[in-house]
Motif scaffolding. Structure first.
Motif, PDB file in Angstrom:
ATOM      1  N   GLY A 197     -12.285   2.606   1.491  1.00  0.00           N
ATOM      2  CA  GLY A 197     -11.890   4.018   1.547  1.00  0.00           C
ATOM      3  C   GLY A 197     -10.445   4.120   1.118  1.00  0.00           C
ATOM      4  O   GLY A 197      -9.677   3.183   1.275  1.00  0.00           O
ATOM      5  N   CYS A 227      -6.921  -0.791  -0.936  1.00  0.00           N
ATOM      6  CA  CYS A 227      -5.887  -1.710  -1.446  1.00  0.00           C
ATOM      7  C   CYS A 227      -6.061  -3.091  -0.825  1.00  0.00           C
ATOM      8  O   CYS A 227      -5.957  -4.111  -1.506  1.00  0.00           O
ATOM      9  CB  CYS A 227      -4.482  -1.180  -1.160  1.00  0.00           C
ATOM     10  SG  CYS A 227      -4.067   0.257  -2.146  1.00  0.00           S
ATOM     11  N   ARG A 247      -1.070   8.439  -4.793  1.00  0.00           N
ATOM     12  CA  ARG A 247      -1.135   7.118  -4.152  1.00  0.00           C
ATOM     13  C   ARG A 247       0.227   6.427  -4.114  1.00  0.00           C
ATOM     14  O   ARG A 247       0.332   5.299  -3.630  1.00  0.00           O
ATOM     15  CB  ARG A 247      -2.156   6.224  -4.863  1.00  0.00           C
ATOM     16  CG  ARG A 247      -3.544   6.259  -4.244  1.00  0.00           C
ATOM     17  CD  ARG A 247      -4.275   7.520  -4.509  1.00  0.00           C
ATOM     18  NE  ARG A 247      -5.614   7.534  -3.905  1.00  0.00           N
ATOM     19  CZ  ARG A 247      -6.461   8.544  -4.026  1.00  0.00           C
ATOM     20  NH1 ARG A 247      -6.116   9.640  -4.700  1.00  0.00           N
ATOM     21  NH2 ARG A 247      -7.639   8.487  -3.444  1.00  0.00           N
ATOM     22  N   GLY A 251       0.854  -1.191   0.000  1.00  0.00           N
ATOM     23  CA  GLY A 251       0.000   0.000   0.000  1.00  0.00           C
ATOM     24  C   GLY A 251       0.877   1.225   0.000  1.00  0.00           C
ATOM     25  O   GLY A 251       2.071   1.124  -0.275  1.00  0.00           O
ATOM     26  N   GLU A 305      -3.256  -2.900   6.161  1.00  0.00           N
ATOM     27  CA  GLU A 305      -3.282  -1.985   5.017  1.00  0.00           C
ATOM     28  C   GLU A 305      -2.577  -2.648   3.846  1.00  0.00           C
ATOM     29  O   GLU A 305      -1.566  -3.312   4.026  1.00  0.00           O
ATOM     30  CB  GLU A 305      -2.531  -0.693   5.366  1.00  0.00           C
ATOM     31  CG  GLU A 305      -2.183   0.125   4.115  1.00  0.00           C
ATOM     32  CD  GLU A 305      -1.196   1.274   4.342  1.00  0.00           C
ATOM     33  OE1 GLU A 305      -1.307   1.976   5.357  1.00  0.00           O
ATOM     34  OE2 GLU A 305      -0.329   1.465   3.467  1.00  0.00           O
ATOM     35  N   CYS A 337      -3.265   4.575   4.687  1.00  0.00           N
ATOM     36  CA  CYS A 337      -4.228   4.056   5.660  1.00  0.00           C
ATOM     37  C   CYS A 337      -3.646   4.149   7.069  1.00  0.00           C
ATOM     38  O   CYS A 337      -4.365   4.403   8.033  1.00  0.00           O
ATOM     39  CB  CYS A 337      -4.633   2.628   5.307  1.00  0.00           C
ATOM     40  SG  CYS A 337      -5.639   2.546   3.808  1.00  0.00           S
ATOM     41  N   GLY A 339      -8.869  -0.272   4.135  1.00  0.00           N
ATOM     42  CA  GLY A 339      -8.625   0.545   2.950  1.00  0.00           C
ATOM     43  C   GLY A 339      -8.785  -0.221   1.650  1.00  0.00           C
ATOM     44  O   GLY A 339      -8.759  -1.453   1.606  1.00  0.00           O
ATOM     45  N   PRO A 379      -7.779   6.839   1.834  1.00  0.00           N
ATOM     46  CA  PRO A 379      -7.976   5.850   2.890  1.00  0.00           C
ATOM     47  C   PRO A 379      -9.321   6.072   3.574  1.00  0.00           C
ATOM     48  O   PRO A 379      -9.924   7.124   3.394  1.00  0.00           O
ATOM     49  CB  PRO A 379      -6.842   6.205   3.866  1.00  0.00           C
ATOM     50  CG  PRO A 379      -6.705   7.701   3.737  1.00  0.00           C
ATOM     51  CD  PRO A 379      -7.030   8.028   2.309  1.00  0.00           C
TER      52      PRO A 379
HETATM   53  S1  SF4 Z   1      -6.249   2.338   0.169  1.00  0.00           S
HETATM   54 FE1  SF4 Z   1      -5.484   4.305  -0.586  1.00  0.00          FE
HETATM   55  S2  SF4 Z   1      -4.593   5.227   1.236  1.00  0.00           S
HETATM   56 FE2  SF4 Z   1      -4.795   3.039   1.721  1.00  0.00          FE
HETATM   57  S3  SF4 Z   1      -2.846   2.101   1.109  1.00  0.00           S
HETATM   58 FE3  SF4 Z   1      -4.198   1.974  -0.685  1.00  0.00          FE
HETATM   59  S4  SF4 Z   1      -3.744   3.805  -1.914  1.00  0.00           S
HETATM   60 FE4  SF4 Z   1      -2.939   4.143   0.145  1.00  0.00          FE
END
Ligand code: SF4
Lengths: 192, 474
Positions: free
Chosen positions: A161, A101, B60, A28, A73, A32, A99, A163
């Motif tokens: 989400g 991912c 991201r 990730g 995460e 998160c 989250g 995140p």
């Molecule tokens: S869900 Fe979004 S915030 Fe969480 S690790 Fe994945 S890309 Fe990053």
């Protein structure tokens, strides 16, 4: 008859009766976990309610046994992520996909449509690079397909989400620490 | 017999990494390597996607410094559009970038590093974290939480979301600042200033306890690289690239960021997914350079805001520049936080800051764009090429912490040689090796954007490469 005395003979603290909480990041962006930290002052309350036994922000090196709640995460992107999630599942009562991912693969899985070899070639074999070569010494192999957690282990709670915001994470933890499953429908959704 | 020690994972850092140390028969450290274990492939999977997706997608790469990627990506897209960003939008982007630097520096200093600084490098590892600090030094821990919150709240008030706000876009930002939000931010400034000024009084006297660490935590000559402006003050958003040598000479006063490929090369090492950038004119590895808060303070004449200038004067009076010990990244971070808060206040009081003209619109007018900014950890470069439909055909990113890769590796070797020896390896020895990494504050999520995230791994091997001993902490 001898009397037993209540005076402790060792300085080892009694085992804490607080729930044991862990957090881990796999494939990730750390966002998160940043959202977890965005609970700000609520972290102080959390510290009083649970023991954070494993997390990137504490110095535990091996994932412990008998963890009550683990927030995970990220997706499963390499061989090490897979080994870790299997161990986490064995040692955890409630496993939370934290989250997008972890829940769907999200951005981490966007490399799937290209395949590992073309990505490594693109990144490490550009003519402009010095010593172009694929790094592999002491490194975990990348998986051909990045996948969400529930593809490889049973997941007890999904918190979407990107995140999930700090209030949602706090709401989840509050319910889980009280022994309830949170209803997230009013709090978050995929892509939020 | 020789031994290899692994520190895996390196904890209290931002990302995944492992360190390996190799010891010889006499118990002396021969080699130290930082292995970054994640790779995600952003360079590849953005190909074929529309250029205007890049800021939100590239954010991201990293949830710790998403704003840095938003800014650099948007600047690269501004170039593709060939537009002039409205002045208010540029100022608003600066505010968000500074808020990001404040929250990220606060995270490193308080949440991750201060347990070592306040509890000691040899303290009980089960307490050596933010929660232990809440017990032993509750005021300091709360200050850290509050200061990070200050930065995150500003990001949220501007962009609607603390992590991955979509507000910075090609051509500017997508919503003007409201008066109410401006007042709310200004209202938070005094508290933040009080926290950082307090920190700048208790931290410097602690340095006396860390003289061995200051001597050995990446304390060596190197180049320093960062953005520079014509006023000789701190610059995080615009300007040219300056390169300074370890004697303090500007060997390049002003390089065009758009020509980065002419002077920055990247090397691949077999044991890390993190590439090693170097300054091309000096070759590899002599072109090793450092970026980030310490490099930025080495490059400027002064910070550019009154309180930060005073703190800078105090720092430089006792630490002649260029400062070579990476331990002082900590001190530099605090000074930058102070600068950031003052600068945000100045920008919020700018007469144009509430202007509603915050975005320039255009179709793409160029096929190539490069955007550079200073992220918390140093110079960040995004580079895109697009086709006639505006679809990305090529993307390359040079990530702030990646710039420090060579110096981090040399730094852990230096510290390991000093602290790790003998047949009995103590936890505190290894914690110091990790603390070198914490001083650099690499963002490993970012750095291996290409393939994945960065795990840290420290290994200690015998001369024949055999693994002598593994020490797992926990
Ligand atoms: S869900 Fe979004 S915030 Fe969480 S690790 Fe994945 S890309 Fe990053």
């Amino acid at each position: 008859m001898t009397m037993t005395t209540a005076t402790p003979t060792t300085t080892t603290p009694p085992p804490s009766s607080k729930p044991r909480l862990a957090t881990i990041w796999l494939d990730g962006c750390s966002g998160c976990h940043m959202s977890f930290l965005d609970q700000d002052e609520l972290l102080i309350t959390l510290a009083a309610r649970a023991d954070l036994v494993y997390s990137p922000i504490v110095d535990t090196k091996a994932f412990p046994e008998n963890v009550d709640i683990t927030l995970v995460e990220g997706a499963i992107g390499n061989a090490e992520d897979l080994a870790k999630i299997l161990q986490i599942r064995r040692n955890t009562r409630l496993l939370v996909s934290l989250g997008d991912c972890a829940v769907t693969g999200n951005v981490s899985a966007m490399r799937n449509s290209f395949g590992v070899i073309p990505i490594l070639e693109r990144v490490y074999h550009e003519p402009a690079l010095l010593h172009p070569a694929t790094p592999q010494t002491d490194l975990p192999a990348l998986r051909e397909r990045v996948c969400p957690l529930h593809e490889v282990v049973h997941v007890d709670l999904f918190v979407p989400g990107c995140p999930p915001d700090a209030a949602t994470i706090a709401y989840c933890l509050d319910a889980l620490l009280e022994g309830r499953m949170p209803d997230l429908s009013q709090h978050t959704r995929f892509g939020k | 017999m020789t031994r290899r020690i692994e520190i895996n994972p390196v904890t209290r850092i931002e990302g995944h990494a492992m360190i390996s140390l190799h010891l010889d028969d006499a118990g002396l450290v021969q080699q130290a390597h930082l292995h970054v274990n994640q790779l995600r492939g952003f360079e590849q999977f953005c190909v074929g996607r529309p250029f205007y997706e890049m800021p939100a997608l590239m954010a991201r790469i990293c949830g710790i410094c998403p704003v840095s990627h938003l800014v650099a990506a948007s600047k690269a897209c501004d170039e593709l559009l060939a537009v002039q960003v409205p002045p208010t939008a540029a100022k608003l982007r600066r505010i968000m970038n500074l808020a990001q630097i404040i929250q990220s520096h606060a995270l490193n200093f308080f949440h991750l590093s201060s347990p070592d600084l306040l509890l000691g490098m040899d303290s009980d590892p089960t307490q050596r974290n933010l929660f232990g600090l809440l017990q032993s030094h509750p005021e300091r821990a709360r200050d850290g939480i509050r200061l990070r919150q200050f930065g995150q709240q500003i990001i949220e008030l501007l962009g609607g979301k603390r992590i991955h706000p979509g507000w910075v876009v090609p051509g500017g930002v997508n919503e003007p600042l409201s008066k109410a939000h401006r007042e709310q931010m200004l209202g938070m400034v005094p508290d933040a200033l009080a926290i950082i000024e307090r920190t700048l009084t208790w931290f410097p006297p602690l340095l006396d306890q860390f003289s061995a660490e200051i001597q050995t935590f990446g304390n060596f000559p190197s180049l320093f690289v960062g953005l520079a402006n014509h006023q000789g003050t701190l610059e995080h958003y615009d300007g040219g690239i300056r390169v300074m040598d370890s004697a303090g000479n500007n060997i390049a006063q002003w390089l065009e960021p758009n020509h980065y490929a002419d002077y920055i090369g990247e090397a691949v090492e077999p044991d890390s997914y993190l590439k090693s950038p170097y300054y091309k004119p000096l070759g590899y590895p002599d072109g090793m350079y450092r970026v980030g808060p310490l490099a930025r303070l080495n490059l400027v004449d002064r910070c550019g805001t009154p309180r930060a200038d005073a703190a800078f004067a105090t720092f430089t009076a006792s630490h002649p520049r260029p400062v070579l010990s990476s331990f002082h990244y900590h001190y530099a971070r605090l000074i930058e936080i102070l600068y950031g808060i003052e600068q945000i206040e100045l920008l919020l009081n700018d007469p144009d800051i509430l202007s509603e003209h915050v975005r320039a619109f255009a179709e793409p007018n160029r096929s190539e764009g490069i955007g550079v900014s200073e992220a918390p950890r140093g110079t960040l470069i995004h580079h895109y090429r697009i086709d006639g439909q505006g679809l990305v055909t090529y993307a390359n990113m040079i990530i702030a912490s990646g710039n420090n890769n060579l110096a981090m590796n040399r730094g852990i070797l230096q510290a390991a040689r000093h602290f790790v020896h003998g047949t009995e390896i103590k936890e505190g020895m290894l914690n110091r090796v990790e603390a070198v990494i914490r001083a650099f504050d690499p963002c490993l999520s970012c750095s291996t954007h290409a393939a994945g995230a960065m795990p840290f791994h420290i290994c200690l091997h015998a001369p024949d490469g055999s693994l002598l001993h593994e020490l797992w902490r926990g």
